[in-house]
Design a protein around this motif. Structure first.
Motif, mmCIF file in Angstrom:
data_model
loop_
_atom_site.group_PDB
_atom_site.id
_atom_site.type_symbol
_atom_site.label_atom_id
_atom_site.label_comp_id
_atom_site.label_asym_id
_atom_site.label_seq_id
_atom_site.Cartn_x
_atom_site.Cartn_y
_atom_site.Cartn_z
ATOM 1 N N THR A 31 7.888 -5.996 0.695
ATOM 2 C CA THR A 31 6.631 -6.295 1.395
ATOM 3 C C THR A 31 6.686 -7.658 2.085
ATOM 4 O O THR A 31 6.117 -7.819 3.168
ATOM 5 C CB THR A 31 5.420 -6.211 0.444
ATOM 6 N N PRO A 42 0.979 -1.151 11.390
ATOM 7 C CA PRO A 42 0.222 -0.320 10.438
ATOM 8 C C PRO A 42 0.838 -0.278 9.040
ATOM 9 O O PRO A 42 0.108 -0.333 8.045
ATOM 10 C CB PRO A 42 0.221 1.066 11.091
ATOM 11 N N ILE A 43 2.147 -0.208 8.951
ATOM 12 C CA ILE A 43 2.768 -0.135 7.619
ATOM 13 C C ILE A 43 2.577 -1.440 6.852
ATOM 14 O O ILE A 43 2.290 -1.439 5.657
ATOM 15 C CB ILE A 43 4.261 0.267 7.684
ATOM 16 N N GLU A 45 0.157 -3.631 7.326
ATOM 17 C CA GLU A 45 -1.262 -3.728 6.992
ATOM 18 C C GLU A 45 -1.614 -2.839 5.799
ATOM 19 O O GLU A 45 -2.472 -3.188 4.997
ATOM 20 C CB GLU A 45 -2.115 -3.399 8.209
ATOM 21 N N ALA A 46 -0.935 -1.699 5.669
ATOM 22 C CA ALA A 46 -1.200 -0.802 4.546
ATOM 23 C C ALA A 46 -0.583 -1.314 3.240
ATOM 24 O O ALA A 46 -1.182 -1.180 2.170
ATOM 25 C CB ALA A 46 -0.657 0.598 4.862
ATOM 26 N N LEU A 47 0.601 -1.911 3.324
ATOM 27 C CA LEU A 47 1.328 -2.286 2.108
ATOM 28 C C LEU A 47 1.134 -3.740 1.688
ATOM 29 O O LEU A 47 1.320 -4.069 0.515
ATOM 30 C CB LEU A 47 2.816 -1.997 2.278
ATOM 31 N N THR A 50 -0.716 -4.844 -1.506
ATOM 32 C CA THR A 50 -0.059 -4.592 -2.802
ATOM 33 C C THR A 50 0.812 -5.766 -3.224
ATOM 34 O O THR A 50 1.164 -5.881 -4.402
ATOM 35 C CB THR A 50 0.801 -3.315 -2.757
#
Length: 174
Positions: A31, A42-43, A45-47, A50
């Motif tokens: 990450t 997008p990836i 921002e999504a991960l 975490t």
């Protein structure tokens, strides 16, 4: 299989903590690399959210691991050299310091922090710039330093496994 360490092999608890943290660090570096190389995608921002959760998980596991190591100090497999002992010591230190710096930065930035729905840090209404600056200066750099040490750690395990005159240390942690 014993839960406690022995002079020949790490016990079930030490091995579980080691491998859980290895998975956690893999995620953290993945990450962080996304954030560094592909920010605002997008990836990422999504991960990216975490990263904070895994960082706090690693801090908790690290504290447990240090306590467990202290409990097992007299039983653990001996270090094979002074460099191995120092390398492990620095990795243990960094696995506690790096997430602590992230929490310091979060607190100084006056941001809330919750973990699995439990509120651990409330905003105070005041920003503390030295906390943000210190943690901002060190968190990432020490993280990449830890990655280099982990790569060296894995490399030395390989060297010791392949060198017939060296102690094969891999079975200790499997």
């Amino acid at each position: 299989m014993s839960i406690f360490d022995s002079t020949e092999k790490y016990g079930a608890v030490s091995r579980a903590l080691h491998w859980l943290m290895a998975i956690g660090f893999t995620w953290m570096f993945f990450t962080a690399a996304l954030h560094f190389f592909a920010d605002e995608t997008p990836i990422t921002e999504a991960l990216w959210p975490t990263h904070y959760l895994m960082g706090f998980t690693i801090l908790c596991l690290g504290v447990i691991r240090v306590i467990w190591a202290a409990v097992n100090m007299s039983r653990r497999p001996p270090s094979i050299s002074l460099m191995a002992r120092l390398g492990h010591g620095v990795m243990y230190l960094l696995m506690l310091v790096i997430p602590t710096l992230a929490l310091l930065r979060n607190y100084g930035a006056d941001r809330p922090f919750s973990y699995l729905g439990i509120q651990l840090m409330e905003p105070t209404g005041e920003k503390i710039s030295w906390m943000v600056d210190l943690a901002g200066l060190l968190h990432g750099e020490l993280g990449w330093t830890l990655l280099a040490l982990i790569i060296g750690h894995i490399g030395m395990v390989y060297v010791h496994r392949k060198n017939t005159s060296a102690t094969d240390v891999l079975p200790r942690m499997l």
